[in-house]
Design a protein around this motif. Sequence first.
Motif, PDB file in Angstrom:
ATOM      1  N   TRP A  10      39.330  37.172  44.783  1.00  9.50           N
ATOM      2  CA  TRP A  10      40.317  36.250  44.193  1.00  9.50           C
ATOM      3  C   TRP A  10      39.804  34.823  44.071  1.00  9.50           C
ATOM      4  O   TRP A  10      40.454  33.982  43.457  1.00  9.50           O
ATOM      5  CB  TRP A  10      41.582  36.240  45.043  1.00  9.50           C
ATOM      6  N   LYS A  11      38.699  34.539  44.700  1.00  4.76           N
ATOM      7  CA  LYS A  11      38.168  33.155  44.710  1.00  4.76           C
ATOM      8  C   LYS A  11      39.262  32.201  45.193  1.00  4.76           C
ATOM      9  O   LYS A  11      40.095  32.585  45.999  1.00  4.76           O
ATOM     10  CB  LYS A  11      37.618  32.786  43.340  1.00  4.76           C
ATOM     11  N   MET A  12      39.301  30.965  44.654  1.00  6.83           N
ATOM     12  CA  MET A  12      40.277  29.978  45.138  1.00  6.83           C
ATOM     13  C   MET A  12      41.491  29.951  44.206  1.00  6.83           C
ATOM     14  O   MET A  12      41.743  28.975  43.508  1.00  6.83           O
ATOM     15  CB  MET A  12      39.617  28.598  45.223  1.00  6.83           C
ATOM     16  N   GLY A  96      26.876  35.707  49.862  1.00  3.30           N
ATOM     17  CA  GLY A  96      25.851  35.445  48.840  1.00  3.30           C
ATOM     18  C   GLY A  96      26.368  35.443  47.425  1.00  3.30           C
ATOM     19  O   GLY A  96      25.582  35.620  46.467  1.00  3.30           O
ATOM     20  N   HIS A  97      27.667  35.247  47.255  1.00  7.93           N
ATOM     21  CA  HIS A  97      28.191  35.156  45.890  1.00  7.93           C
ATOM     22  C   HIS A  97      27.473  34.022  45.158  1.00  7.93           C
ATOM     23  O   HIS A  97      27.157  32.992  45.751  1.00  7.93           O
ATOM     24  CB  HIS A  97      29.699  34.900  45.918  1.00  7.93           C
ATOM     25  N   SER A  98      27.256  34.184  43.867  1.00  6.77           N
ATOM     26  CA  SER A  98      26.474  33.180  43.127  1.00  6.77           C
ATOM     27  C   SER A  98      27.149  31.808  43.154  1.00  6.77           C
ATOM     28  O   SER A  98      26.471  30.786  43.051  1.00  6.77           O
ATOM     29  CB  SER A  98      26.245  33.635  41.691  1.00  6.77           C
ATOM     30  N   TYR A 168      25.589  44.042  42.695  1.00  8.94           N
ATOM     31  CA  TYR A 168      24.753  43.416  41.660  1.00  8.94           C
ATOM     32  C   TYR A 168      25.669  42.642  40.722  1.00  8.94           C
ATOM     33  O   TYR A 168      26.518  43.225  40.039  1.00  8.94           O
ATOM     34  CB  TYR A 168      23.955  44.478  40.893  1.00  8.94           C
ATOM     35  N   GLU A 169      25.500  41.335  40.724  1.00  7.14           N
ATOM     36  CA  GLU A 169      26.328  40.477  39.886  1.00  7.14           C
ATOM     37  C   GLU A 169      25.440  39.537  39.066  1.00  7.14           C
ATOM     38  O   GLU A 169      25.093  38.440  39.542  1.00  7.14           O
ATOM     39  CB  GLU A 169      27.271  39.641  40.753  1.00  7.14           C
ATOM     40  N   PRO A 170      25.064  39.958  37.864  1.00  3.80           N
ATOM     41  CA  PRO A 170      24.263  39.046  37.033  1.00  3.80           C
ATOM     42  C   PRO A 170      25.063  37.767  36.813  1.00  3.80           C
ATOM     43  O   PRO A 170      26.227  37.835  36.391  1.00  3.80           O
ATOM     44  CB  PRO A 170      24.063  39.831  35.735  1.00  3.80           C
ATOM     45  N   ILE A 174      29.286  36.595  35.178  1.00  8.01           N
ATOM     46  CA  ILE A 174      30.429  36.254  36.032  1.00  8.01           C
ATOM     47  C   ILE A 174      31.345  35.251  35.348  1.00  8.01           C
ATOM     48  O   ILE A 174      30.932  34.132  35.029  1.00  8.01           O
ATOM     49  CB  ILE A 174      29.946  35.709  37.396  1.00  8.01           C
ATOM     50  N   GLY A 175      32.572  35.697  35.101  1.00  7.38           N
ATOM     51  CA  GLY A 175      33.597  34.835  34.531  1.00  7.38           C
ATOM     52  C   GLY A 175      33.323  34.420  33.096  1.00  7.38           C
ATOM     53  O   GLY A 175      33.963  33.494  32.592  1.00  7.38           O
ATOM     54  N   THR A 176      32.399  35.085  32.424  1.00  6.11           N
ATOM     55  CA  THR A 176      32.022  34.669  31.067  1.00  6.11           C
ATOM     56  C   THR A 176      32.594  35.586  29.989  1.00  6.11           C
ATOM     57  O   THR A 176      32.526  35.262  28.808  1.00  6.11           O
ATOM     58  CB  THR A 176      30.482  34.691  30.904  1.00  6.11           C
ATOM     59  N   GLY A 213      29.341  43.752  39.427  1.00  3.76           N
ATOM     60  CA  GLY A 213      30.326  42.693  39.221  1.00  3.76           C
ATOM     61  C   GLY A 213      29.909  41.781  38.089  1.00  3.76           C
ATOM     62  O   GLY A 213      28.721  41.441  37.946  1.00  3.76           O
ATOM     63  N   GLY A 214      30.884  41.356  37.302  1.00  5.93           N
ATOM     64  CA  GLY A 214      30.605  40.445  36.195  1.00  5.93           C
ATOM     65  C   GLY A 214      31.417  40.837  34.974  1.00  5.93           C
ATOM     66  O   GLY A 214      31.035  41.771  34.256  1.00  5.93           O
ATOM     67  N   SER A 215      32.575  40.145  34.790  1.00  4.90           N
ATOM     68  CA  SER A 215      33.445  40.387  33.629  1.00  4.90           C
ATOM     69  C   SER A 215      33.833  41.854  33.464  1.00  4.90           C
ATOM     70  O   SER A 215      33.923  42.367  32.345  1.00  4.90           O
ATOM     71  CB  SER A 215      32.790  39.852  32.352  1.00  4.90           C
ATOM     72  N   CYS A 216      34.053  42.511  34.593  1.00  7.69           N
ATOM     73  CA  CYS A 216      34.514  43.888  34.553  1.00  7.69           C
ATOM     74  C   CYS A 216      36.033  43.863  34.396  1.00  7.69           C
ATOM     75  O   CYS A 216      36.706  43.052  35.029  1.00  7.69           O
ATOM     76  CB  CYS A 216      34.093  44.550  35.857  1.00  7.69           C
ATOM     77  N   ILE A 235      35.408  42.762  41.315  1.00  8.74           N
ATOM     78  CA  ILE A 235      36.150  42.200  40.187  1.00  8.74           C
ATOM     79  C   ILE A 235      36.670  40.817  40.531  1.00  8.74           C
ATOM     80  O   ILE A 235      37.343  40.659  41.560  1.00  8.74           O
ATOM     81  CB  ILE A 235      37.389  43.067  39.887  1.00  8.74           C
ATOM     82  N   GLY A 236      36.414  39.848  39.685  1.00  6.61           N
ATOM     83  CA  GLY A 236      36.969  38.509  39.881  1.00  6.61           C
ATOM     84  C   GLY A 236      38.267  38.365  39.109  1.00  6.61           C
ATOM     85  O   GLY A 236      39.328  38.801  39.538  1.00  6.61           O
ATOM     86  N   GLY A 237      38.179  37.761  37.919  1.00  2.00           N
ATOM     87  CA  GLY A 237      39.363  37.447  37.114  1.00  2.00           C
ATOM     88  C   GLY A 237      40.359  38.589  36.976  1.00  2.00           C
ATOM     89  O   GLY A 237      41.570  38.384  37.152  1.00  2.00           O
ATOM     90  N   ALA A 238      39.869  39.772  36.683  1.00  8.34           N
ATOM     91  CA  ALA A 238      40.784  40.891  36.426  1.00  8.34           C
ATOM     92  C   ALA A 238      41.481  41.397  37.689  1.00  8.34           C
ATOM     93  O   ALA A 238      42.404  42.207  37.605  1.00  8.34           O
ATOM     94  CB  ALA A 238      40.030  42.026  35.737  1.00  8.34           C
TER      95      ALA A 238
HETATM   96  C1  PEP Z   1      32.955  37.665  40.776  1.00  8.29           C
HETATM   97  O1  PEP Z   1      33.137  36.457  40.842  1.00  8.29           O
HETATM   98  O2  PEP Z   1      32.554  38.300  41.753  1.00  8.29           O
HETATM   99  C2  PEP Z   1      33.234  38.322  39.498  1.00  8.29           C
HETATM  100  C3  PEP Z   1      32.763  39.507  39.293  1.00  8.29           C
HETATM  101  O3  PEP Z   1      33.975  37.580  38.600  1.00  8.29           O
HETATM  102  P1  PEP Z   1      34.502  38.060  37.159  1.00  8.29           P
HETATM  103  O4  PEP Z   1      34.984  39.487  37.301  1.00  8.29           O
HETATM  104  O5  PEP Z   1      35.620  37.126  36.842  1.00  8.29           O
HETATM  105  O6  PEP Z   1      33.365  37.961  36.228  1.00  8.29           O
END
Ligand code: PEP
Length: 252
Positions: A10-12, A96-98, A168-170, A174-176, A213-216, A235-238
Motif C-alpha cells: 500500500w505504500k504511504m 529493498g523496494h526500489s 522481481y520488480e523492474p 513500478i507505478g508507470t 511486481g510492476g504495474s500488475c 501489487i502496488g496501485g492495484a
Molecule cells: C510496487 O511498488 O511494489 C509496485 C509493484 O507498484 P505498482 O503495482 O503500482 O507498479
Amino acid sequence: MRKKIIAGNWKMNKAFADAEELISDIAEGIEDLELKNTEVVLCPPSIYLEMASDIAEESEFKVGAQNISDKEWGAYTGEISAAMLQSMEISYCIIGHSERRKYFQEDHALLAAKVDQALTYEVAPIFCCGELLQDRDAGRHFEIVKTQLQESLFHLTKEEMRNVVVAYEPVWAIGTGMNATAQQAQEMHAFIRKTLAEKYDADTASQISILYGGSCNAKNAKEIFSQPDVDGVLIGGASLNADEFIQIIKSI
Ligand code: PEP
C-alpha cells in the motif's frame, strides 16, 4: 511445492478509516475462495499493522510490513524492528523496494542487515530486486539483478534462503502503467532461479517463491502469472482497490 503469493504494497496511502474498510473488504472478498497453497499478504503502512493483524486473525490473509530497521532495539527514533514485528505476529516484510533504495539511499549492505534481522525474528523477507530502464536498455538487467541478490542475500545459508521470497520488480514498471511482458518476467524469473540454483542447489531454488511486481493489475495478472517461474505478484496501485485486488487473486 513452493507457495503462491499475492501481496499488496500500500505504500504511504490511506487514512485509518479507509485502510480499515479496504482490509475488511478484502477479508470479506476472499472469505469463500479456496486459497490452496496460496497466501494473500497485505502490507499496509506500519501504523496500521495492529489493526490489520486483528482482522487477519479471523481471516485468510497474512500481514506484512513495508520496511524494518537493520537494528534490533534501541535509540533509533522513528524506526520499527523485526523483533517488534515478531511480537505482533507479522509474517512478512518487504525489504529493498526500489523506492527505499532511491529515496532513502538503502544500499546492498544495509539491505543485507535488514534481511538478517527479519530472519532472526522469523519474519519472511520479500526481497525486491530489479533494474532501471537505462540498465535494461543497455542490456545490463541480468547483471544488475544478480549483483543485488549476491550482495544482499548470498551470505545466507541454504536453510535461511528457503525463508526468503524474491520479488522481481523492474523499476521502469513500478507505478508507470508499463508492465513487463509475461515473456520478460519469465526470462528474468528463470534467470533468478538459475542464479539461486548455482549459489545453493536446484532443490533450494525450486522452493523459493519469486514474485513479479510492476504495474500488475486485473487485466494483465493472469498472463504474467501463467509463466512457470512466476509464483505470484507484488501489487502496488492495484492493491488499493478491493474489487481489483480480489479480481487479481481470483484470476490466479
Ligand atoms: C510496487 O511498488 O511494489 C509496485 C509493484 O507498484 P505498482 O503495482 O503500482 O507498479
